[in-house]
Design a protein around this motif. Sequence first.
Motif, mmCIF file in Angstrom:
data_model
loop_
_atom_site.group_PDB
_atom_site.id
_atom_site.type_symbol
_atom_site.label_atom_id
_atom_site.label_comp_id
_atom_site.label_asym_id
_atom_site.label_seq_id
_atom_site.Cartn_x
_atom_site.Cartn_y
_atom_site.Cartn_z
ATOM 1 N N LEU A 303 21.028 7.399 -6.118
ATOM 2 C CA LEU A 303 21.119 6.661 -4.637
ATOM 3 C C LEU A 303 21.461 5.428 -4.926
ATOM 4 C CD1 LEU A 303 19.766 6.583 -1.838
ATOM 5 C CD2 LEU A 303 17.547 6.986 -2.959
ATOM 6 N N GLU A 304 22.628 4.468 -4.043
ATOM 7 C CA GLU A 304 22.898 3.669 -4.542
ATOM 8 C C GLU A 304 23.291 2.173 -3.639
ATOM 9 O OE1 GLU A 304 24.757 0.133 -5.910
ATOM 10 O OE2 GLU A 304 23.390 0.991 -7.031
ATOM 11 N N ALA A 305 22.709 1.740 -2.998
ATOM 12 C CA ALA A 305 22.719 0.281 -2.273
ATOM 13 C C ALA A 305 24.121 -0.172 -1.719
ATOM 14 C CB ALA A 305 22.084 -0.382 -2.269
ATOM 15 N N ASP A 306 25.515 -0.269 -3.148
ATOM 16 C CA ASP A 306 26.774 -0.175 -2.823
ATOM 17 C C ASP A 306 27.589 0.258 -2.398
ATOM 18 O OD1 ASP A 306 29.038 -1.915 -3.077
ATOM 19 O OD2 ASP A 306 28.266 -3.537 -4.134
ATOM 20 N N PRO A 307 28.329 1.383 -1.470
ATOM 21 C CA PRO A 307 29.786 1.788 -1.802
ATOM 22 C C PRO A 307 30.348 1.633 -3.151
ATOM 23 C CG PRO A 307 28.490 1.466 0.728
ATOM 24 C CD PRO A 307 28.503 0.065 -0.419
ATOM 25 N N VAL A 308 30.712 0.973 -3.687
ATOM 26 C CA VAL A 308 31.897 0.345 -4.422
ATOM 27 C C VAL A 308 30.740 0.554 -6.106
ATOM 28 C CG1 VAL A 308 32.709 -1.347 -5.801
ATOM 29 C CG2 VAL A 308 32.408 -1.626 -3.065
ATOM 30 N N ARG A 309 29.714 0.504 -6.395
ATOM 31 C CA ARG A 309 28.602 0.776 -7.509
ATOM 32 C C ARG A 309 28.644 2.036 -7.602
ATOM 33 N NH1 ARG A 309 26.433 -4.393 -6.779
ATOM 34 N NH2 ARG A 309 24.253 -2.783 -6.102
ATOM 35 N N ALA A 310 28.635 3.508 -6.814
ATOM 36 C CA ALA A 310 28.635 4.851 -6.237
ATOM 37 C C ALA A 310 29.757 5.106 -7.177
ATOM 38 C CB ALA A 310 28.451 5.166 -4.976
ATOM 39 N N GLY A 311 29.309 5.759 -7.807
ATOM 40 C CA GLY A 311 30.025 6.431 -9.617
ATOM 41 C C GLY A 311 30.849 5.973 -10.455
ATOM 42 N N ALA A 312 30.264 4.570 -10.586
ATOM 43 C CA ALA A 312 31.480 3.522 -11.194
ATOM 44 C C ALA A 312 31.201 4.224 -12.240
ATOM 45 C CB ALA A 312 30.850 2.460 -10.687
#
Length: 588
Positions: A303-312
Amino acid sequence: MPRILAESLIERLAEWGVDTVFGLPGDGINGIMEGLRRHRDKVRFVLVHHEEAAAFMATGYAKATGRIGVCLATSGPDGLHLMNGLYDAKLDHVPVLAITGMQETSVLGTGYQQEVHLERLFADLTEYNELVTNPVQLPALVDAAVRHAYARRGVAHLTLPNDLQVADADADPWQHVAPARPPHTAPVYLPPPGRPREEDLRRAAAVLNAAERPALLVGAGALHAKQEVLAVAETLSAPVIKTLPGKAVIPDDSPYTTGGLGLLGTRPSEELVDDVDVLFMVGTNFPYTQHLPPAGATRVVQLEADPVRAGARMPTEVPMIGDAKEGLRALLPLLDRKRDTRHLAKYQAKMAAWRADMHALETADRDPVAPQYLASVLDRLCADDAILTCDSGTVATWAARHWTVRDGREFYLSGNLASMAPGLPYAIAMQHAFPGRQVIAYIGDGGFAMLMAEFLTAAQHRLPIKVVVNNNNSLGQILWEQMVLGYPEHGVRYAEPWSDFSGWARSCRGYGAKISKAADVESAVAEALAFDGPALVDVDVNPDEPPLPGKVSYEQAKKFAQAFLKGQPRRASIATTLFKDRIQQMGE
């Protein structure tokens, strides 16, 4: 008195809810200072002694309040000094606005004195970055800068030429070739919806409900979601690992937490990541992938606020984009309550043993002073809603393991940048933001020495911050890092005599005490906490106490031994300290 452009700047900041600007004047921002003077009833100016500290203060203010922090510096070298503190904001994803001066427009490009184009230099660290060229554009640029800082959780920068700062605030001096009008915007920011998509919530619930050995990894993005994190942990019977910036997400004495992860973390957390079948990451982009499960070894929900950091960081089966609090609230009704608590009980037992090991090191029976004891005294005597700021270095290890977050306590440090020196400026900014709370800077001698002039800032602003210096007369973290790489220490210990910062504190008309015996620590800390004003306790701690990882790997042990064999200068003292630590843990 004509209304100048600098007034328009300060008025717009006030409309955005800005009440404090941290900075240092100079001839490149005299117009802005006049704007602040004219509107000092709306926005207070906090005069500091170094621009780096101003940027750290703005960052600390943003971290503790969630509101945008603002710093101000003049042109050229002064603006350059902001950069370290601004990178702290960038890497820890907090909203900060930097305002700088610029040479007059008539001399730009001529190589004029201090002509440094900060808008170019700041390009890497900013989400929004503009040079003001026309007075009427300023309100719109302020609006855009603040919105970018909030929306993208980072740094915005505006630089104002000298002549424009004192120009007529409504001037529009150039003929409009195209039929353009000055922009008219509103000082309004609407955050995006925080609830993840319904299909993502259901997919996440399916994975979590199927877990037999789940765990949560929570970070700074979940600091406002304490109750929701605890509710999910209880429902899933799942242990909770906390990143260091997320230390205050749930209390350290909670039956659900296994503490931190990584070099400064706990042994139970290190063992847990090797044991889980589902890892639920909430509000964290934990960068130290060597401490996470290997790719494919476990299922991952994030659960992450920034789509760029999701799954990073690792393969993520179900990434969800949303706010931690809203997302967990939406997820909870979809989760099945687990009746089998054996997995949780296993790590509760491990955590009880770990806490006993840490408690055994908090002994007053050793001189030089054990740094664990100093941290434990601070933990025991401070208020239940105290705010602790910390520097990078060995002091962060002792804070991570011996400062207990409970009730309303908070904890802040430079997370991803891991900079030295922010602890004192953070404390000053947070004391401004929360004048009725106890604010303590727990810092090393190396970090304090870098920005120690800001203790005078605290005294001059009559801020009752408390500073506790963990003084090992060295750059302790670097020392141990050298040894873990197999190198004998070199260039990391300061020469005799040891520093004594207590005299500086007293010269600033604050409380100052120098402590070298364990028997004197508690009374000195108690007196400092009770002092009506800024106070400092400088404690000489054992310089040979290693901040060992929670779980020492074979490779780390081998490199440590190699450093001894190659001629580690203080190997006898270090070995004695390690032996005493082990004996005390066995006795506990």
